[in-house]
Design an enzyme around this catalytic site. Structure first.
Site, short mmCIF file in Angstrom:
data_model
loop_
_atom_site.label_atom_id
_atom_site.label_comp_id
_atom_site.label_asym_id
_atom_site.label_seq_id
_atom_site.Cartn_x
_atom_site.Cartn_y
_atom_site.Cartn_z
N GLU A 111 0.82 -1.21 0.00
CA GLU A 111 0.00 0.00 0.00
C GLU A 111 0.86 1.26 0.00
O GLU A 111 0.60 2.22 -0.74
CB GLU A 111 -0.93 -0.01 1.21
CG GLU A 111 -1.67 1.30 1.48
CD GLU A 111 -2.60 1.71 0.37
OE1 GLU A 111 -3.04 2.90 0.38
OE2 GLU A 111 -2.91 0.90 -0.53
N HIS A 114 2.59 1.92 -3.31
CA HIS A 114 1.62 2.51 -4.24
C HIS A 114 1.49 4.02 -4.00
O HIS A 114 1.46 4.81 -4.95
CB HIS A 114 0.26 1.82 -4.08
CG HIS A 114 -0.81 2.38 -4.96
ND1 HIS A 114 -0.69 2.43 -6.33
CD2 HIS A 114 -2.02 2.93 -4.68
CE1 HIS A 114 -1.78 2.97 -6.85
NE2 HIS A 114 -2.59 3.30 -5.87
#
Length: 371
Positions: A111, A114
């Site tokens: 996460e 990203h």
């Protein structure tokens, strides 16, 4: 959870990291195209940003498909830190409570990577916007700098959708809009990349309308695909061409397409019925049949066109159509393998970019004819 004040520190740290990540490509671009014409420099930066944005879209799909979207359940940092390293204790506690839950060390890193990549792309778009305005008088009247400005604004909107994706706990409508926003970002960059090296392409009016119709249908199909993915409806049908051993199993469109609801929740606030997932899956499957037929028909029409410059586009569209068919079927019959799911998202992005490039070239030809 950290309060708004404590979010400032990780936000600044992430902005600095995004600047650092973007510095490498920007320096390479400066050295490679030093002394080049303004249009060439703008096009090089636009193509580089387009390529990295495409990678970001794929990594976003990887993040979603590995259930890493809530790997850090706050925003912009991870438990108030700029990286999972500073949130080790929080992640350990969450992982101990739910070893296969939404928060693990691996998912936290996916996460946050990203987010780092998204920040770097934002820096590149800021550089593109500034460079476009500075060079606008020397680059000629090829493209208004407001295109780059609109693209920069849109990536900020994308960032807001990304934040809402986390804070609203993977709310399906928000996640779907986030994916569609990434596709629109690619299309905006494709228009600009093509504008800095015009290659007008003549096309009959009927074919132009067909390409526009295909773009509209493709966008709708991408939205349906995002709705399938964000509701985890891919495995509602695990056989093909039938579904659950029948041509038309039980469906529930009312709950399936109630757009403003939480993940796994139906229209009435109860659990989302399995028949709703079936309805979502079947709608996307029917849409895929329409889009595949339309793409192959368009490719055939381009192949038969009197303009030989259209023939390579026929092959490109046919290949993307077959790629989407193969990856889509693999998702169903092979149990949604990660590589096929990411490839399917990549094919959708490539299709929209191809259609955008084609229409931009056709528009350039029409504009040249009128002038």
């Amino acid at each position: 959870m950290p309060d708004a004040g404590s979010a400032v520190s990780p936000l600044l740290s992430m902005a600095a990291l995004g600047l650092l990540l973007a510095a490498g490509p920007l320096l390479w671009l400066q050295l490679r195209h030093r002394g080049a014409a303004p249009t060439r420099r703008l096009r090089a930066l636009t193509l580089l940003t387009l390529f990295l944005t495409f990678d970001l879209v794929l990594f976003g799909a990887f993040t979603r498909l590995t259930d890493s979207g809530l790997g850090c359940p706050d925003w912009p940092g991870c438990y108030g830190s700029a990286s999972p390293l500073g949130a080790t204790a929080h992640i350990d506690a969450a992982q101990s409570a739910m070893p296969s839950g939404p928060v693990t060390h691996g998912k936290a890193w996916v996460e946050m990577i990203h987010r780092y990549l998204a920040t770097a792309v934002g820096v590149l778009l800021l550089a593109l916007c500034v460079m476009t305005w500075i060079l606008r008088t020397r680059a000629g009247p090829l493209l208004s700098p407001w295109w780059a400005t609109a693209t920069l604004v849109w990536v900020c909107v994308q960032g807001a959708f990304g934040a809402l994706t986390v804070t609203m706990k993977l709310f399906p409508a928000i996640v779907t809009m986030h994916l569609l926003g990434g596709m629109l970002l690619l299309m905006l960059l494709a228009v600009q990349a093509q504008a800095y090296e015009p290659r007008p392409l003549s096309m009959a009016r009927g074919l132009r309308l067909a390409v526009w119709a295909m773009l509209g249908l493709s966008l709708l199909q991408v939205a349906l695909g995002a709705w399938v993915s964000t509701n985890y409806a891919v495995l509602a049908c695990t056989d093909f061409p039938t579904c659950q051993g029948r041509w038309w199993p039980e469906t529930d469109f009312e709950h399936g397409f109630a757009l403003w609801r939480e993940l796994g929740v139906g229209k009435d606030g109860g659990w989302l019925p399995f028949a709703a997932l079936t309805a979502i899956h079947l709608t996307h499957r029917l849409g895929a049949a329409v889009v595949l037929t339309g793409l192959l028909a368009l490719a055939w029409a381009l192949q038969l066109s009197r303009n030989p410059d259209l023939k390579p586009w026929a092959l490109r569209l046919a290949l993307v159509a077959l790629w989407q068919l193969a990856s889509g079927l693999s998702n169903v019959v092979l149990g949604w393998p990660l590589i096929a799911a990411v490839a399917h998202t990549g094919g959708a992005a490539a299709l929209l970019v191809l259609l955008t490039l084609l229409l931009t070239r056709v528009h350039q030809s029409a504009h040249r004819t009128l002038s």
